[in-house]
Design an enzyme around this catalytic site. Structure first.
Site, PDB file in Angstrom:
ATOM      1  N   LYS A   1       0.908  -0.414   9.825  1.00  0.00           N
ATOM      2  CA  LYS A   1       2.032   0.152   9.084  1.00  0.00           C
ATOM      3  C   LYS A   1       1.806   1.639   8.795  1.00  0.00           C
ATOM      4  O   LYS A   1       0.680   2.120   8.770  1.00  0.00           O
ATOM      5  CB  LYS A   1       2.208  -0.601   7.765  1.00  0.00           C
ATOM      6  CG  LYS A   1       2.580  -2.072   7.948  1.00  0.00           C
ATOM      7  CD  LYS A   1       3.993  -2.211   8.484  1.00  0.00           C
ATOM      8  CE  LYS A   1       4.331  -3.656   8.789  1.00  0.00           C
ATOM      9  NZ  LYS A   1       3.786  -4.140  10.038  1.00  0.00           N
ATOM     10  N   ASP A   2       2.939   2.346   8.547  1.00  0.00           N
ATOM     11  CA  ASP A   2       2.903   3.788   8.286  1.00  0.00           C
ATOM     12  C   ASP A   2       1.979   4.139   7.130  1.00  0.00           C
ATOM     13  O   ASP A   2       1.827   3.368   6.184  1.00  0.00           O
ATOM     14  CB  ASP A   2       4.308   4.290   7.941  1.00  0.00           C
ATOM     15  CG  ASP A   2       5.286   4.116   9.079  1.00  0.00           C
ATOM     16  OD1 ASP A   2       5.690   5.127   9.660  1.00  0.00           O
ATOM     17  OD2 ASP A   2       5.637   2.955   9.372  1.00  0.00           O
ATOM     18  N   LYS A   3       1.408   5.337   7.206  1.00  0.00           N
ATOM     19  CA  LYS A   3       0.601   5.839   6.099  1.00  0.00           C
ATOM     20  C   LYS A   3       1.482   6.442   5.017  1.00  0.00           C
ATOM     21  O   LYS A   3       1.392   6.069   3.842  1.00  0.00           O
ATOM     22  CB  LYS A   3      -0.407   6.887   6.586  1.00  0.00           C
ATOM     23  CG  LYS A   3      -1.219   7.497   5.443  1.00  0.00           C
ATOM     24  CD  LYS A   3      -2.232   8.523   5.930  1.00  0.00           C
ATOM     25  CE  LYS A   3      -3.010   9.105   4.753  1.00  0.00           C
ATOM     26  NZ  LYS A   3      -4.040  10.084   5.191  1.00  0.00           N
TER      27      LYS A   3
ATOM     28  N   LYS B   1       0.839  -1.195   0.000  1.00  0.00           N
ATOM     29  CA  LYS B   1       0.000   0.000   0.000  1.00  0.00           C
ATOM     30  C   LYS B   1       0.874   1.246   0.000  1.00  0.00           C
ATOM     31  O   LYS B   1       2.017   1.213   0.467  1.00  0.00           O
ATOM     32  CB  LYS B   1      -0.956   0.017   1.196  1.00  0.00           C
ATOM     33  CG  LYS B   1      -0.297   0.073   2.551  1.00  0.00           C
ATOM     34  CD  LYS B   1      -1.324   0.115   3.667  1.00  0.00           C
ATOM     35  CE  LYS B   1      -0.658   0.204   5.033  1.00  0.00           C
ATOM     36  NZ  LYS B   1       0.108   1.440   5.238  1.00  0.00           N
TER      37      LYS B   1
ATOM     38  N   GLN C   1       3.030   8.601  14.628  1.00  0.00           N
ATOM     39  CA  GLN C   1       1.917   8.022  13.866  1.00  0.00           C
ATOM     40  C   GLN C   1       0.996   7.195  14.747  1.00  0.00           C
ATOM     41  O   GLN C   1      -0.143   6.907  14.379  1.00  0.00           O
ATOM     42  CB  GLN C   1       2.431   7.183  12.694  1.00  0.00           C
ATOM     43  CG  GLN C   1       3.316   6.013  13.051  1.00  0.00           C
ATOM     44  CD  GLN C   1       4.795   6.363  13.035  1.00  0.00           C
ATOM     45  OE1 GLN C   1       5.191   7.389  13.557  1.00  0.00           O
ATOM     46  NE2 GLN C   1       5.598   5.495  12.452  1.00  0.00           N
TER      47      GLN C   1
END
Length: 690
Positions: free
Chosen positions: A328-330, A299, A423
């Site tokens: 997970k990170d954006k 993604k 985050q």
């Protein structure tokens, strides 16, 4: 969220920018080796009752051994320990692999069953069956034996129906770890995967006795497991039985007196009404296997839960049907394994092109036998580009390359403070996730809903819908305005539309979203408190281990529970410098952890009181939230660190010492354990806040 927080290293650092584009920040989940997943097969999911539990709550580690509550080191998003290799009962290795004799009256002695098998099969075939059974059990004990679950043994054609029935019963009574099936009168014997899984949770004797009870199918009979004081472990056993045999059996915990004449809890199993007469299928009693499909999700510029929302809407399933090991990170390109329930591999392949338009790609699609759970990963690999390199304004040095080299060496040697990254809290948002978590812990349900729907300062469909709802409390109207992929918001609004925007309606609204999403906000609050506690601890005591600190001993003795490994440092141990700062842990707040007995422990009490939380408050029965707490190391180390400098214009590696700051980028790669944040590690390297 991390400003003014502590550093563990003393180098000068340098400035730069990260996440200029998603391709500058690539995260690849490091999957746990298959042989270590054996101990994580049981899903420990939380509800207020001890029967079947919800997906994605904190995992129970060393389930076979732990018979009391024992919070362990943190895993991502949760409060659980690190997996450890399973143990094997001595009776499982070599020798005669027939099950231990059972005291229950309905079970025959193994010797009698051997006689029945000899008469039904003949002695040579009976001996071959015995050898197959023993070889299979020995193969199960070999962690890297991939074909153990696929082995089969043919008993040949058995034409007489009554003889076949007698043989089915005799084989399973002598070898409860086997299942039998018939193909055109030919009888096939193979290993029972359910037996093997239960062996990871309870002793082999209990497993053997349970399957003998199951196979006997005596109406009104019951079976009881050994007394078990560990509530979380009992939940895992309850859930296993319900998941595998829920249509046939029901379970209940009840109080018993153990061998020390002390009150304890035990699990009793009985057949459901009229279910005792059902026939056993070849694969055990589970009449309908759940369908699972595993895949790797790539993604870009999407939150994990947002990506799941898109996938769920397109596939026509619930977000709770997806499982994953970590968030997970954006602002990154991320790769992570996922498992979806009730979707075939073919169906998942069909939506690939549509998902690419949303910033996702689906790779490595294949069938799976179960879902994932949070923390079920070895760690993450990070490949990061830092651009716009320059000195700090207070740094008069002319050698930027030396600054970078010094920083890398320092962090590789000394590690970094193990803060939760920004985050975790919704970086840059008007309302951060920890504020919602605090409102939920205080059971201020309406406030939590309004915080949840607080819009950002942008003019787009999502924030316009949120703005409209807060102004009008018209849940139905806001529902129409929201895009389909905003699954959490829609789930909440549907309940609010039905029950109203009051305490009861908002409570039902929160219950309408999956447990994993509800607990996410509470964990964010717990993470914020941990960050503040770590800064306070380092500010007043530095890197010295002092009396009252909590240390985690990395003992290899598996008979020692995780909770017993958390030790309070004594004055004598402080004087002798017995422990290092790398062994010091701080508690993630919860109802079952112990706190430091020095000033840090007092700080926790005062800090929680400030938020109107008592020390035992971390249960929210109306929302089925139960936060036991865990322990998290103050410091963490980076693994497999490498880096190089590149000319941003020419794309070639730079080896000389003369850097043109504006044209140079730094490429860094490293591995981190689960629940560690790359932005926090970079903060330590660069001495910058992001």
């Amino acid at each position: 969220m991390l400003r003014a927080f502590s550093y563990v290293t003393d180098h000068t650092g340098f400035c730069g920018t990260i996440k200029n584009s998603p391709s500058d920040f690539v995260v690849t989940e490091i999957e746990m080796p298959e042989h270590l997943l054996r101990d994580t097969r049981a899903e420990s999911l939380q509800k207020t009752s001890e029967a079947p539990l919800e997906q994605n709550s904190p995992g129970l580690q060393q389930a076979k051994k732990l018979r009391r509550e024992s919070p362990g080191p943190c895993a991502e998003g949760c409060c659980g320990g690190t997996p450890s290799p399973s143990e094997h009962d001595p009776s499982r290795a070599g020798g005669d692999c027939s099950a231990s004799p059972n005291k229950n009256p309905h079970e025959g002695e193994p010797e009698l069953k051997s006689g029945v098998l000899d008469s039904l099969l003949g002695k040579p075939m009976s001996e071959l069956l015995n050898k197959f059974a023993c070889d299979l059990k020995n193969a199960w004990d070999l962690e890297n034996n991939a074909d153990a679950g696929t082995r089969e043994f043919s008993l040949g054609p058995i034409l007489d129906k009554k003889n076949r029935a007698d043989l089915h019963s005799a084989v399973r009574q002598k070898f409860p770890f086997l299942v039998t099936l018939t193909k055109d009168n030919e009888m096939i014997v193979k290993g029972n995967a359910d037996y093997r899984e239960l062996c990871q949770l309870v002793t082999e004797k209990e497993t053997s006795d349970f399957f003998k009870f199951l196979d006997a199918k005596l109406e009104n009979s019951t079976f009881s497991f050994e007394p078990d004081g560990n509530k979380e472990h009992r939940k895992v056993v309850h859930h296993f039985i319900n998941r595998k045999f829920g249509k046939l059996l029901e379970t209940k915990s009840f109080t018993v007196t153990d061998v020390n004449d002390q009150p304890n809890m035990s699990i009793m199993v009985r057949f459901r009404e009229k279910s005792w007469s059902r026939k056993r299928s070849a694969g055990g009693f589970q009449e309908k296997q759940d369908l699972y499909t595993a895949f790797t999700l790539q993604k870009e510029n999407l939150e994990t839960l947002e990506a799941i929302g898109f996938l769920a809407a397109e596939l026509g399933v619930l977000p709770s049907d997806f499982s994953y090991a970590g968030i997970k990170d954006k602002k990154a390109i991320t790769y992570q394994p996922m498992v979806v329930k009730k979707v075939t591999p073919e169906r998942l392949k069909e939506i690939g092109s549509k998902m690419e338009k949303k910033g996702m790609r689906i790779h490595n699609i294949h069938s799976a036998c179960q879902h994932l759970r949070l923390g079920q990963l070895k760690g993450n690999r990070f490949d990061i580009v830092v651009r716009d390199l320059k000195h700090h304004s207070h740094d008069s040095s002319a050698d930027l390359k030396e600054r970078i080299s010094e920083a890398m060496e320092n962090v590789e040697t000394k590690g970094f403070v193990n803060y939760y990254g920004p985050q975790r809290f919704g970086q840059g948002q008007n309302i951060q996730t920890d504020q919602i978590g605090l409102a939920l812990l205080n059971e201020k349900m309406v406030k939590a809903v309004k915080l949840f729907f607080t819009p950002e300062d942008t003019d787009d469909p999502v924030n316009n819908a949120k703005r409209y709802f807060l102004q009008t409390e018209d849940a139905k109207g806001a529902l129409v305005m929201l895009p389909e992929f905003k699954v959490r918001e829609k789930m909440l609004l549907r309940a609010l539309n039905r029950y109203g925007v009051n305490h009861e309606g908002c409570t039902k609204g929160w219950l309408n979203i999956p447990h994993s999403m509800r607990v996410f906000y509470v964990h964010a609050y717990c993470s914020k408190i941990w960050n503040e506690a770590a800064s306070y601890r380092l500010k007043i005591y530095g890197s010295k281990v002092v009396e009252g600190d909590l240390v985690f001993s990395e003992e290899n003795d598996e008979s020692v529970s995780l909770n017993d490994k958390v030790h309070v440092v004594t004055a004598a141990e402080e004087s002798a410098n017995k422990y290092s700062i790398n062994q010091v842990v701080l508690p993630m707040v919860g109802h079952s952890i112990k706190y430091p007995s020095n000033k840090v422990g007092q700080w926790y009490h005062e800090r929680l009181s400030k938020d109107e939380l008592q020390m035992c408050k971390f249960r929210v029965p109306p929302l089925q939230l139960n936060i036991p707490g865990c322990y998290r190391p103050i410091l963490k180390n980076v693994q497999n660190l490498s880096y190089f400098l590149e000319d941003s214009e020419k794309g070639i590696e730079i080896e000389d010492n003369h850097l043109n700051e504006s044209k140079v980028s730094l490429h860094i790669s490293f591995d981190l354990d689960p629940s560690c944040y790359a932005t926090v590690c970079l903060r330590e390297i660069m001495k910058c806040d992001f």
